[in-house]
Design a protein around this motif. Structure first.
Motif, PDB file in Angstrom:
ATOM      1  N   GLU A   1      -4.702  -0.271  10.633  1.00 51.97           N
ATOM      2  CA  GLU A   1      -4.722   1.191  10.621  1.00 51.97           C
ATOM      3  C   GLU A   1      -6.170   1.702  10.651  1.00 51.97           C
TER       4      GLU A   1
ATOM      5  N   LEU B   1      -8.864   7.678  -6.257  1.00 53.89           N
ATOM      6  CA  LEU B   1     -10.256   7.683  -5.769  1.00 53.89           C
ATOM      7  C   LEU B   1     -10.830   9.098  -5.777  1.00 53.89           C
TER       8      LEU B   1
ATOM      9  N   PHE C   1       0.735  -1.242   0.000  1.00 49.67           N
ATOM     10  CA  PHE C   1       0.000   0.000   0.000  1.00 49.67           C
ATOM     11  C   PHE C   1       0.764   1.291   0.000  1.00 49.67           C
TER      12      PHE C   1
ATOM     13  N   ASP D   1      -3.033  12.252   2.825  1.00 50.53           N
ATOM     14  CA  ASP D   1      -2.123  11.109   2.907  1.00 50.53           C
ATOM     15  C   ASP D   1      -1.006  11.498   3.871  1.00 50.53           C
ATOM     16  N   ILE D   2      -0.537  10.515   4.628  1.00 46.46           N
ATOM     17  CA  ILE D   2       0.562  10.826   5.549  1.00 46.46           C
ATOM     18  C   ILE D   2       1.874  10.995   4.788  1.00 46.46           C
TER      19      ILE D   2
ATOM     20  N   GLY E   1      -5.788   8.511   2.755  1.00 49.51           N
ATOM     21  CA  GLY E   1      -4.752   7.647   2.173  1.00 49.51           C
ATOM     22  C   GLY E   1      -4.907   7.673   0.664  1.00 49.51           C
ATOM     23  N   THR E   2      -4.780   8.856   0.087  1.00 48.27           N
ATOM     24  CA  THR E   2      -5.150   9.054  -1.321  1.00 48.27           C
ATOM     25  C   THR E   2      -4.188   8.378  -2.304  1.00 48.27           C
TER      26      THR E   2
ATOM     27  N   THR F   1      -8.473  -1.089  -4.450  1.00 50.96           N
ATOM     28  CA  THR F   1      -8.841   0.179  -5.100  1.00 50.96           C
ATOM     29  C   THR F   1     -10.098  -0.012  -5.941  1.00 50.96           C
TER      30      THR F   1
ATOM     31  N   ASN G   1      -8.694   3.451   1.945  1.00 50.05           N
ATOM     32  CA  ASN G   1      -8.108   2.181   1.514  1.00 50.05           C
ATOM     33  C   ASN G   1      -6.739   2.061   2.164  1.00 50.05           C
ATOM     34  N   ILE G   2      -6.749   1.671   3.426  1.00 46.30           N
ATOM     35  CA  ILE G   2      -5.488   1.442   4.155  1.00 46.30           C
ATOM     36  C   ILE G   2      -5.643   0.103   4.883  1.00 46.30           C
TER      37      ILE G   2
HETATM   38  C1  LIG Z   1      -3.223   1.361  -0.377  1.00 45.95           C
HETATM   39  S1  LIG Z   1      -2.777   2.997  -0.603  1.00 45.95           S
HETATM   40  C2  LIG Z   1      -4.317   3.549  -1.246  1.00 45.95           C
HETATM   41  C3  LIG Z   1      -4.153   4.485  -2.396  1.00 45.95           C
HETATM   42  C4  LIG Z   1      -5.451   4.824  -3.089  1.00 45.95           C
HETATM   43  N1  LIG Z   1      -6.376   5.480  -2.204  1.00 45.95           N
HETATM   44  C5  LIG Z   1      -6.103   3.594  -3.679  1.00 45.95           C
HETATM   45  O1  LIG Z   1      -7.178   3.238  -3.241  1.00 45.95           O
HETATM   46  O2  LIG Z   1      -5.515   2.987  -4.578  1.00 45.95           O
HETATM   47  C6  LIG Z   1      -2.779   3.575   1.057  1.00 45.95           C
HETATM   48  C7  LIG Z   1      -2.292   4.982   1.221  1.00 45.95           C
HETATM   49  O3  LIG Z   1      -2.624   5.352   2.562  1.00 45.95           O
HETATM   50  C8  LIG Z   1      -1.598   6.136   3.094  1.00 45.95           C
HETATM   51  N2  LIG Z   1      -1.760   6.022   4.539  1.00 45.95           N
HETATM   52  C9  LIG Z   1      -1.449   4.988   5.342  1.00 45.95           C
HETATM   53  N3  LIG Z   1      -1.831   5.251   6.619  1.00 45.95           N
HETATM   54  C10 LIG Z   1      -2.415   6.476   6.600  1.00 45.95           C
HETATM   55  C11 LIG Z   1      -3.018   7.311   7.590  1.00 45.95           C
HETATM   56  N4  LIG Z   1      -3.080   6.956   8.864  1.00 45.95           N
HETATM   57  N5  LIG Z   1      -3.513   8.506   7.216  1.00 45.95           N
HETATM   58  C12 LIG Z   1      -3.451   8.904   5.924  1.00 45.95           C
HETATM   59  N6  LIG Z   1      -2.873   8.175   4.948  1.00 45.95           N
HETATM   60  C13 LIG Z   1      -2.378   6.971   5.272  1.00 45.95           C
HETATM   61  C14 LIG Z   1      -0.340   5.574   2.488  1.00 45.95           C
HETATM   62  O4  LIG Z   1       0.700   6.521   2.492  1.00 45.95           O
HETATM   63  C15 LIG Z   1      -0.807   5.192   1.083  1.00 45.95           C
HETATM   64  O5  LIG Z   1      -0.568   6.222   0.155  1.00 45.95           O
END
Ligand SMILES: C[S@@+](CC[C@H](N)C(=O)[O-])C[C@H]1O[C@@H](n2cnc3c(N)ncnc32)[C@H](O)[C@@H]1O
Length: 306
Positions: free
Chosen positions: A248, A185, A42, A201-202, A179-180, A152, A243-244
């Motif tokens: 989390e 999305l 991810f 996103d972090i 978590g863009t 996704t 989507n994380i």
């Molecule tokens: C699996 S990717 C999803 C990307 C996209 N949204 C998709 O569905 O394909 C997860 C994303 O979440 C971010 N992420 C992980 N933990 C997070 C948090 N606590 N807050 C915000 N973003 C987070 C990661 O850096 C990563 O870019």
């Protein structure tokens, strides 16, 4: 070089990584890959360490594969219980076509139709648009989100279904995309008609890639992308999508729930099917509306009571 390999991936707690890696090296005679699970499926390399790791061994794709798989299963079953946080998960075998590992994903990232109207197209591929198509152009760079991953894809399908059921066929807003990644999305939400979208996103690199992709798709005026933390955002989103990974999502459960407006939707993805109940237990104040699954992944769509 066109040798094909089988990758055998085992999800184990961090404390067990060395023991398993030594076993796999001895068994296969090849190196092992050790991925932080967040990184592997991810995210980018700026994430903190996580309690679960995916340890990957590489085996030639021949008649010995099944026997090797059984030996890995036996090793996990015998050794795992001596590690307190170990939970048995069967090893996952994937075939890897070895034309060029580094660029493989680019070769396989082709225009893909998702749901009824959405089409995701890599920037470098041609695609002839059909009537009604909503085409998302993506250059994922280092960020996750080609759209092809089941986690996704299920979010995209859920967003489209919500738009079909909404007044005027438009996705209600505001939308929050937690978590863009590549922004996929958020772009879909904009194309499905949402007027106002917040993408967070972090990882600053993911936000940079998202901003580029928003501009590429002509929706930058409707999506605000940043590293703002959830706690700093107001509530009242009609749709929240995240989507994380399961762990989390559970850690963020209260914050995510608080961001959803009464009557609004919360779409959760990145959940291994075996962790579904674990996630549901953290969102009991919401009503579970649907629960699609694809491969080993589950997506959960909840609604907040009015
Ligand atoms: C699996 S990717 C999803 C990307 C996209 N949204 C998709 O569905 O394909 C997860 C994303 O979440 C971010 N992420 C992980 N933990 C997070 C948090 N606590 N807050 C915000 N973003 C987070 C990661 O850096 C990563 O870019």
């Amino acid at each position: 070089m066109t040798t094909d390999w089988a990758e055998i991936a085992c999800e184990v707690p961090s404390e067990m990584v060395d023991t398993l890696a030594d076993f796999l090296v001895e068994l296969t005679g090849n190196g092992v890959g050790i991925d932080n699970l967040h990184l592997d499926t991810f995210s980018l390399d700026t994430l903190e360490d996580t309690p679960l790791k995916s340890v990957k061994g590489y085996l030639p794709l021949d008649d010995s594969l099944e026997e090797m798989r059984i030996r890995v299963e036996q090793f996990l079953a015998q050794t795992g219980p001596s590690f307190p946080s170990y939970v048995y998960a069967p090893p996952v075998v994937t075939v890897i076509r070895n034309e060029d590992w580094a660029n493989n994903w680019k070769v396989h990232f082709k225009p893909v139709r998702i749901g009824q109207r959405l089409v995701i197209k890599p920037t470098w591929e041609e695609y002839r648009k059909q009537e009604g198509d909503l085409v998302i152009q993506i250059d994922p760079g280092m960020a996750f989100g080609t759209g092809a991953h089941p986690t996704t894809k299920m979010c995209l399908e859920a967003l489209e279904r919500i738009s079909f059921g909404a007044i005027g066929g438009k996705l209600p807003g505001p939308v929050l995309d937690v978590g863009t990644g590549s922004g996929v999305l958020s772009i879909a939400a904009a194309l499905l008609g949402a007027e106002e979208i917040v993408a967070v996103d972090i990882d600053p690199e993911a936000v940079r890639v998202t901003i580029e992709n928003l501009e590429l798709n002509g929706v930058a005026d409707r999506v605000a992308a940043s590293t703002t933390s959830l706690e700093q955002l107001p509530g009242g989103f009609q749709v929240v999508v995240a989507n994380i990974l399961a762990e989390e999502l559970v850690r963020l459960a209260a914050e995510l729930t608080a961001r959803v407006a009464p009557g609004g939707w919360l779409i959760l993805s990145g959940i291994l099917t075996e962790k579904e109940e674990f996630v549901c237990a953290a969102f009991t104040s919401l009503e579970l509306v649907e629960n699609p699954k694809e491969l080993e992944w589950s997506c959960l769509s909840f609604r907040k009571p009015l």
